[in-house]
Design a protein around this motif. Structure first.
Motif, PDB file in Angstrom:
ATOM      1  N   THR A  27      -6.243 -37.738  -5.295  1.00  0.00           N
ATOM      2  CA  THR A  27      -6.107 -38.569  -6.501  1.00  0.00           C
ATOM      3  C   THR A  27      -7.323 -39.458  -6.686  1.00  0.00           C
ATOM      4  N   ASN A  28      -7.753 -40.106  -5.621  1.00  0.00           N
ATOM      5  CA  ASN A  28      -8.934 -40.975  -5.701  1.00  0.00           C
ATOM      6  C   ASN A  28     -10.186 -40.189  -6.063  1.00  0.00           C
ATOM      7  N   LEU A  29     -10.352 -39.021  -5.462  1.00  0.00           N
ATOM      8  CA  LEU A  29     -11.518 -38.187  -5.761  1.00  0.00           C
ATOM      9  C   LEU A  29     -11.508 -37.720  -7.216  1.00  0.00           C
ATOM     10  N   LEU A  30     -10.328 -37.342  -7.706  1.00  0.00           N
ATOM     11  CA  LEU A  30     -10.216 -36.907  -9.108  1.00  0.00           C
ATOM     12  C   LEU A  30     -10.477 -38.071 -10.062  1.00  0.00           C
ATOM     13  N   ILE A  33     -14.104 -38.679 -10.917  1.00  0.00           N
ATOM     14  CA  ILE A  33     -14.763 -37.812 -11.904  1.00  0.00           C
ATOM     15  C   ILE A  33     -14.113 -37.920 -13.289  1.00  0.00           C
ATOM     16  N   GLY A  34     -13.254 -38.935 -13.462  1.00  0.00           N
ATOM     17  CA  GLY A  34     -12.693 -39.191 -14.787  1.00  0.00           C
ATOM     18  C   GLY A  34     -11.301 -38.650 -15.041  1.00  0.00           C
ATOM     19  N   ASN A  35     -10.672 -38.056 -14.056  1.00  0.00           N
ATOM     20  CA  ASN A  35      -9.301 -37.581 -14.203  1.00  0.00           C
ATOM     21  C   ASN A  35      -8.390 -38.760 -13.883  1.00  0.00           C
ATOM     22  N   SER A  36      -7.609 -39.198 -14.853  1.00  0.00           N
ATOM     23  CA  SER A  36      -6.831 -40.432 -14.674  1.00  0.00           C
ATOM     24  C   SER A  36      -5.369 -40.173 -14.303  1.00  0.00           C
ATOM     25  N   SER A  54      -8.322 -25.579 -15.195  1.00  0.00           N
ATOM     26  CA  SER A  54      -9.324 -26.643 -15.112  1.00  0.00           C
ATOM     27  C   SER A  54      -8.923 -27.692 -14.069  1.00  0.00           C
ATOM     28  N   PHE A  55      -7.630 -28.011 -13.958  1.00  0.00           N
ATOM     29  CA  PHE A  55      -7.180 -28.935 -12.914  1.00  0.00           C
ATOM     30  C   PHE A  55      -7.446 -28.331 -11.537  1.00  0.00           C
ATOM     31  N   PHE A  56      -7.145 -27.051 -11.383  1.00  0.00           N
ATOM     32  CA  PHE A  56      -7.383 -26.341 -10.117  1.00  0.00           C
ATOM     33  C   PHE A  56      -8.865 -26.404  -9.754  1.00  0.00           C
ATOM     34  N   VAL A  62     -13.863 -31.421  -6.247  1.00  0.00           N
ATOM     35  CA  VAL A  62     -13.929 -32.740  -5.605  1.00  0.00           C
ATOM     36  C   VAL A  62     -13.691 -32.685  -4.103  1.00  0.00           C
ATOM     37  N   ILE A  63     -13.006 -31.647  -3.623  1.00  0.00           N
ATOM     38  CA  ILE A  63     -12.798 -31.559  -2.169  1.00  0.00           C
ATOM     39  C   ILE A  63     -13.919 -30.782  -1.486  1.00  0.00           C
TER      40      ILE A  63
END
Length: 101
Positions: A27-30, A33-36, A54-56, A62-63
């Motif tokens: 969650t923090n990594l996402l 990059i602007g994913n709230s 796109s979420f995948f 990010v990982i």
């Protein structure tokens, strides 16, 4: 649950486990990059296995996952038509035969 939803969920979960990343860290990594999204919304998506491509891809990015081995996951489900897994590149034609003809 669709077997495909189950497979994509297992792929994402296994990539997180390989890297020792929790959903809270994801969650923090996402968010960086602007994913709230919240941790609970991400937990729900992953639990259901119903999330966008796109979420995948954002999760994998990010990982630090640059490559996944689809072959690992293919053997654990039945495909009635092997051509379902075949994708042609634009302009390329695949010739297939049935019954060895």
């Amino acid at each position: 649950m669709s077997i495909w939803n189950d497979k994509v969920k297992r792929i994402l979960k296994s990539e997180l486990v390989k890297r020792g990343i929790t959903t809270e860290e994801l969650t923090n990594l996402l968010n960086e990059i602007g994913n709230s999204e919240t941790k609970s919304s991400i937990d729900s998506k992953i639990s259901r296995g119903t999330f966008s491509a796109s979420f995948f891809m954002q999760c994998l990015y990010v990982i630090g996952c640059n490559k996944i081995e689809i072959e690992e996951y293919r053997s654990s489900y039945a495909v009635l038509d092997p051509q379902v897994l075949m994708v042609a590149e634009p302009g390329d034609e695949y010739n297939t035969t049935k019954d060895g003809k």
